[in-house]
Design an enzyme around this catalytic site. Structure first.
Site, PDB file in Angstrom:
ATOM      1  N   GLN A  71     -14.621   2.574   1.508  1.00 53.09           N
ATOM      2  CA  GLN A  71     -13.852   2.180   0.312  1.00 53.09           C
ATOM      3  C   GLN A  71     -13.518   3.415  -0.533  1.00 53.09           C
ATOM      4  OE1 GLN A  71     -15.936  -0.589  -2.241  1.00 53.09           O
ATOM      5  NE2 GLN A  71     -14.064  -1.229  -3.304  1.00 53.09           N
ATOM      6  N   ASP A  88       0.858  -1.186   0.000  1.00 58.23           N
ATOM      7  CA  ASP A  88       0.000   0.000   0.000  1.00 58.23           C
ATOM      8  C   ASP A  88       0.897   1.240   0.000  1.00 58.23           C
ATOM      9  OD1 ASP A  88      -1.730   2.191   0.990  1.00 58.23           O
ATOM     10  OD2 ASP A  88      -3.180   0.604   1.319  1.00 58.23           O
ATOM     11  N   HIS A 106     -10.300  -5.342  -2.595  1.00 64.56           N
ATOM     12  CA  HIS A 106      -8.979  -5.517  -2.000  1.00 64.56           C
ATOM     13  C   HIS A 106      -9.097  -5.741  -0.505  1.00 64.56           C
ATOM     14  CE1 HIS A 106      -9.913  -1.204  -2.004  1.00 64.56           C
ATOM     15  NE2 HIS A 106      -9.236  -1.126  -0.872  1.00 64.56           N
ATOM     16  N   PHE A 107      -8.147  -6.504   0.006  1.00 63.05           N
ATOM     17  CA  PHE A 107      -8.039  -6.752   1.437  1.00 63.05           C
ATOM     18  C   PHE A 107      -6.720  -6.145   1.915  1.00 63.05           C
ATOM     19  CE2 PHE A 107     -11.441  -9.801   2.382  1.00 63.05           C
ATOM     20  CZ  PHE A 107     -11.861 -10.114   1.103  1.00 63.05           C
ATOM     21  N   HIS A 108      -6.780  -5.489   3.058  1.00 64.27           N
ATOM     22  CA  HIS A 108      -5.589  -4.919   3.680  1.00 64.27           C
ATOM     23  C   HIS A 108      -5.024  -5.915   4.682  1.00 64.27           C
ATOM     24  CE1 HIS A 108      -6.701  -0.601   2.620  1.00 64.27           C
ATOM     25  NE2 HIS A 108      -7.882  -1.195   2.505  1.00 64.27           N
TER      26      HIS A 108
END
Ligand code: 5GP
Length: 145
Positions: free
Chosen positions: A101, A38, A107-109
């Site tokens: 969002q 990220d 997406h996954f963090h």
């Protein structure tokens, strides 16, 4: 698209990363998923996992794509935890603006966590690209260990 989900927009930033139109610090890739750093991390080692199949969020994703993402989340999560010698991991995922969002490709963090160290704010600044590159290399090394 489902009844309660707007149409997928292929102009989103993660679709551009998948097409190679903009760079990313990739840590893992397979036929169905991609994991990369990220650019505005909420903690050292903040990593994103996405499906390659277009989906705006959790609600319109194909179940097979979700299964692939979950497997990658576990694989990359283990490597992130090891690479940053973390005490734990926080995994989170937002849907639609009301849900927090901001990029409309599912997406996954994954954020490695240390005891007593709070998450940084989501609106934090851009990380130094050289630091992100080093962090990505650490995670790739942990994946290969
Ligand atoms: P969301 O709020 O949609 O769950 O989070 C989107 C995430 O994408 C944010 O954590 C943000 O820092 C990250 N992000 C936004 N633009 C880019 C980009 O161009 N490259 C990368 N690697 N991450 C991005």
């Amino acid at each position: 698209m489902t009844a309660d989900t707007p149409a997928y927009d292929p102009g989103n930033i993660f679709a551009k990363i998948l097409r190679g139109e903009i760079p990313a610090q990739t840590v893992y890739e397979d036929a169905d998923t991609l994991a990369f750093m990220d650019v505005m991390p909420q903690g050292e080692g903040h990593t994103l996992v996405i499906p390659k199949a277009p989906a705006r969020g959790l609600l319109d994703a194909d179940p097979a794509s979700l299964a692939a993402v979950t497997a990658t989340l576990q694989r990359v999560g283990r490597a992130v935890k090891a690479a940053f010698d973390a005490d734990g991991l926080t995994v989170f995922q937002y849907n639609e603006p009301a849900g927090g969002q901001t990029v409309f490709h599912l997406h996954f963090h994954i954020v490695p966590r240390r005891e007593g160290v709070p998450l940084k704010r989501h609106e934090g600044g851009m990380a130094d690209p050289e630091v992100l590159a080093k962090h990505a290399a650490r995670i790739r090394a942990a994946l290969e260990a």
